[in-house]
Design an enzyme around this catalytic site. Structure first.
Site, short mmCIF file in Angstrom:
data_model
loop_
_atom_site.label_atom_id
_atom_site.label_comp_id
_atom_site.label_asym_id
_atom_site.label_seq_id
_atom_site.Cartn_x
_atom_site.Cartn_y
_atom_site.Cartn_z
CG ASP A 229 -1.75 1.26 1.35
OD1 ASP A 229 -1.85 2.00 0.34
OD2 ASP A 229 -2.30 1.51 2.44
CE LYS B 203 0.00 3.84 3.44
NZ LYS B 203 -0.80 4.49 4.48
CG ASP C 258 -2.22 -2.29 3.98
OD1 ASP C 258 -2.72 -2.41 5.12
OD2 ASP C 258 -2.65 -1.50 3.13
CG ASP D 171 -2.92 5.90 2.26
OD1 ASP D 171 -2.82 4.69 2.01
OD2 ASP D 171 -2.22 6.48 3.12
NE ARG E 93 -11.64 3.53 4.56
CZ ARG E 93 -11.52 4.51 5.46
NH1 ARG E 93 -12.47 5.42 5.57
NH2 ARG E 93 -10.48 4.57 6.26
#
Ligand code: BES
Ligand code: MN
Ligand code: ZN
Length: 501
Positions: free
Chosen positions: A273, A280, A291, A350, A354
């Site tokens: 991720d 990030k 992740d 990011d 979900r």
């Protein structure tokens, strides 16, 4: 490692090492007392001279103790007798194992499993001792060209139980612990694997490995083309910036032998991720290989489950995907149509977990599940709230939440519940789509779960946020194997398996 249980007296043991406890201040445990008698006060003499206070975790290795058949005696400080709790017990066992492994004892007879731990029985003590041992001896060195291994590693350990009557309980604890330890090792191995090797296809291969090695297991891999046909627009968007194809691996285990409804576990499998276009910061970004910790946890629990051959039906889903920036990547502002038909405005690429999970959670409706538990390294906010000690638990179904909390308490793989009240749902409002993927800076763990709750209306559901518990940072960086132990305990309880007395 080989484990066994035995019920014998310490002076009769002929082993490389015999392990007994000493409490603070300089008080012999019952077993140490017996050794002291046959050795004519050798041990109590040492204590009197101040060689060991008995503080928790202190170690004193003795050779050639008079009249003792074993080559060595390891005295282990256990702290104050009345304060010996679960956490201390595990720490004492871990220290003992490291000491044995480094001091040339290839086998040992351990009497620490006879110590009194508040509220815990022999089953628990033996099982925890084995889980702690396996955890302590684990190392991920398959990619090191020079492996550092002890010259005379510990190979065999016998845990003593107080009475012969408890031998079958001890045996059962060994079987359960070994299966769980296998699952934990599987979890750690895939989670620790670097992201250039462990991509969604690698996760799929691990799933297929279970199918080839065990009965009643079948796998199905859903690729991007099939996802498109299913309308999984949200899951697909996250993976679009990566050359590694998104793959959702389904592991089906039919243990019940009937058509009872399956328990479904869904794991977030972001093999890396980067944050995507909402990139990030650089520091510590390597850790985002973890992740996929949710998927690793589900795979590990499935492994433990098939090893135990529990009589239940369970389906594990590894939602494999990679979140990368590219000219083809999804962006902030995009509006996605999820498999459920609901639309989502992306405010931050990011917050991708979900978006992957929501389509996986809709997909599993087809299994008519008894319940669904998703497991995910979902929010940094969970690390802020609970640190590295507890997994965050959120659920709209109280009985399921309590079952999971019970399992976490039993296994020592702890979780803590957070609220999932509707009050928080407003934070997801969007002017352009049904809702956004971002809840703002307050209560990030809860708003992430609120997002998922909009896709789980058709079944009983719980969510585990393992962002703080799945791996350790710093010098001892590595996967913890959590929450395999909790999940397997949950499945053991569900299957009605006999455990303690
Ligand atoms: N995988 C991260 C969550 C995470 C971060 C886990 C650090 C463990 C340590 C997740 O995809 C993420 O980036 N979440 C964002 C959400 C935010 C953009 C709403 C976060 O937590 O910052
Ligand atoms: Mn992210
Ligand atoms: Zn993530």
């Amino acid at each position: 490692m080989e484990f066994s249980v035995k019920s014998g007296s310490p002076e009769k043991q002929r082993s490389a090492c015999i392990v007994v406890g000493v409490f603070e201040p300089r008080r012999l445990s019952a077993i140490a007392e017996q050794l002291d008698e046959i050795s004519e006060g050798y041990i109590s003499n040492l204590l009197r001279r101040g060689d060991l206070e008995g503080k928790s975790g202190q170690m004193l290795l003795l050779h050639h103790v008079p009249n003792i058949l074993s080559e060595r005696v390891l005295l282990v400080g256990c702290g104050k007798e009345r304060e010996l709790d679960e956490r201390q017990y595990r720490q004492i066992i871990s220290k003992t194992i490291s000491t044995l492994n480094e001091t040339g004892s290839m086998e040992a007879v351990c009497f620490l499993s006879e110590l009194h731990v508040k509220g815990r029985d022999t089953y628990w003590k033996v099982r925890q001792a084995i889980e702690a041992t396996q955890d302590c001896l684990y190392s991920f060195n398959s990619l090191k060209t020079r492996k550092e291994e002890p010259r005379r590693p510990l190979r065999k350990i016998v845990f003593n139980v107080p009475t012969r009557r408890e031998l079958p309980i001890g045996e059962r604890a060994i079987n359960h612990a070994l299966a769980i330890a296998k699952g934990i090792t599987t979890c750690k191995n895939v989670a620790n694997m670097p992201p250039n090797i462990c991509n969604p296809a690698y996760l799929a291969e691990q799933a297929q490995m279970l199918e080839s090695n065990y009965n009643n297991v079948s796998t199905k891999i859903v690729n991007e083309k099939e996802m498109a046909e299913l309308g999984m627009g949200s899951y697909l968007a996250v993976g679009r910036g990566s050359v590694n194809e998104s793959l959702m691996s389904i592991i089906k285990y039919d243990g019940a032998g009937d058509d009872s409804k399956p328990l479904v576990l869904v794991g977030k499998g972001l093999t890396f991720d980067s944050g995507g276009i909402s990139l990030k910061p650089g520091a510590g970004m390597d850790e985002m290989k973890y992740d996929m910790g949710g998927a690793a946890g589900v795979l590990g629990a499935m492994h433990a489950l098939v090893e135990l051959a529990l009589p239940i039906n369970v389906i594990g889903v590894l939602a494999g995907c990679e979140n990368m920036p590219s000219s083809n990547a999804y962006r902030p502002g995009d509006i996605l149509t999820t498999m459920s038909g609901q639309t989502v405005e992306v405010l931050n690429t990011d917050a991708e977990g979900r978006l992957v999970l929501c389509d996986a959670l809709t997909y599993v409706e087809r299994f008519d599940p008894e319940l669904v538990i998703d497991v995910a390294t979902l929010t940094g906010a969970c690390v802020v709230a609970l640190g590295a000690h507890a997994t965050g638990l959120l659920s709209s179904h109280n009985p399921l939440a309590h079952e999971l909390l019970n399992a976490s308490e039993q296994s020592g793989d702890r979780a803590w519940r957070m609220p999932l009240w509707d009050d928080y749902q407003d934070q997801l409002e969007s002017p352009f789509a049904d809702f956004t993927n971002l809840g703002g800076k307050e209560a990030g763990t809860i708003t992430a779960a609120c997002f998922l709750s909009r896709f789980t209306k058709k079944y009983n559901w719980a969510h585990l946020d393992i962002a703080g518990t799945a791996w350790r940072s710093g010098k001892n960086k590595g996967s913890t194997g959590r929450p395999v132990s909790m999940l397997t305990q949950f499945l053991l309880n569900r299957s009605g398996a006999e455990q303690g007395e």
